[in-house]
Design an enzyme around this catalytic site. Structure first.
Site, short mmCIF file in Angstrom:
data_model
loop_
_atom_site.label_atom_id
_atom_site.label_comp_id
_atom_site.label_asym_id
_atom_site.label_seq_id
_atom_site.Cartn_x
_atom_site.Cartn_y
_atom_site.Cartn_z
N GLU A 1 -9.82 -5.02 -5.58
CA GLU A 1 -9.48 -3.81 -4.83
C GLU A 1 -9.51 -2.56 -5.70
O GLU A 1 -9.28 -2.61 -6.91
CB GLU A 1 -8.12 -3.96 -4.16
N HIS B 1 -7.37 -5.63 -0.86
CA HIS B 1 -6.17 -4.81 -0.74
C HIS B 1 -5.18 -5.46 0.22
O HIS B 1 -5.55 -5.92 1.30
CB HIS B 1 -6.59 -3.43 -0.23
N SER C 1 0.85 -1.20 0.00
CA SER C 1 0.00 0.00 0.00
C SER C 1 0.89 1.25 0.00
O SER C 1 1.70 1.43 -0.91
CB SER C 1 -0.96 -0.04 1.19
#
Length: 299
Positions: A244, A274, A149
């Site tokens: 995602e 995610h 991320s």
């Protein structure tokens, strides 16, 4: 093929966080950080991996040391959490699983977080750690940057920063569900809005607002690597979950890297949320993906 029953644990965790944030739109940052520190709860404790804490170049870190790992190989892990939440502790198990599969050690960097320390503090911490590791005798080609991320952004942007500083570059880069686009232009931000249990446009806008200080450009390549020149970049592995909202970020990074002549691999795993590798050791889709990462890493 439908996602496994085990893989639903991450969707359930994310939905619980989302429900709490919707119910308490004024949730303060300490409460949010406590909530996101449960990120590790969907992973098992990797067997035969020891941990130790240290401060490297003034930055707190957690070492993940699998039994039998090649001491010369080191993965520098930057955790996710929108640059504002998440921690080395919340991501140590995921880093440990990946390092064990790859036969390497890992160091999870507890970089400074926004909004107290906005961009480029995170890159400065990554740079300081990398320089110290080089001084300790680690060879650049035996190190890799890896993250998920926002930490996936840092895994890429750190290498751009190393290049800017004239340092030798790591041997490879691994990005799990990287969040790169500070302008929120990705098409899957809309097309996957109903299937992603956590990441929404509103959340990204809020996190970007904390990360980028006043006057910073959302198209600065060190903040948004989708604007970077990746010529000469190390070989790259990107994975994203099929459902995602940030799937598009990984796809665009892969296209950008490939166009620049980089050896880039993109893995899209159907039905996954995610940062699905956070279910390391508990979901078959993740264990299979970690093995693909390890096979690629050992090439």
């Amino acid at each position: 093929m439908s996602p496994s029953r085990e893989s639903d644990s991450l969707r359930a965790l994310y939905q619980g966080w989302t429900d709490r944030m919707v119910a308490d739109p004024a949730m303060d940052l300490p409460t949010m950080r406590d909530m996101f520190d449960q990120w590790h709860s969907t992973a098992s404790e990797p067997e035969d991996v020891r941990y130790k804490t240290e401060t490297v170049a003034g930055v707190p870190v957690i070492w993940a040391l699998p039994d039998g790992a090649d001491e010369a190989k080191l993965m520098i892990y930057t955790h996710g959490g929108g640059f504002a939440v998440g921690s080395a502790d919340s991501h140590r198990k995921m880093a440990g699983h990946t390092a064990k599969a790859c036969g390497a050690n890992a160091i999870v960097v507890d970089y400074r977080r926004a909004p107290e320390d906005p961009f480029p503090a995170q890159l400065e911490d990554s740079l300081a750690v990398y320089k110290e590791l080089l001084d300790r005798g680690y060879k650049a080609e035996n190190m890799s940057t890896i993250g998920d991320s926002a930490g996936g952004n840092l895994a890429v942007a750190s290498v751009l920063k190393f290049r800017e500083e004239g340092l030798p570059l790591p041997g490879c880069v691994i990005a799990y569900s990287p969040w790169l686009d500070m302008e929120h232009k990705g098409k899957t931000l809309d097309t996957n809005a109903d299937t992603d249990a956590l990441v929404s446009r509103a959340i990204l806008e809020g996190m970007a607002g904390m990360f980028l200080p006043e006057g910073a450009s959302p198209s600065d390549p060190l903040a948004n690597p989708l604007y970077a020149d990746l010529t000469g970049f190390p070989r790259l592995y990107i994975n994203v979950g099929g459902v995602e909202t940030l799937r598009d970020n990984g796809e665009r990074l892969h296209a950008l890297a490939t166009a620049a002549g980089v050896d880039s691999t993109l893995s899209i795993v159907d039905g996954m949320q995610h940062v699905f590798p956070s279910m390391s050791g508990t979901a078959p889709e993740v264990d299979e993906e970690i093995q693909r990462v390890a096979t690629w890493y050992k090439k």
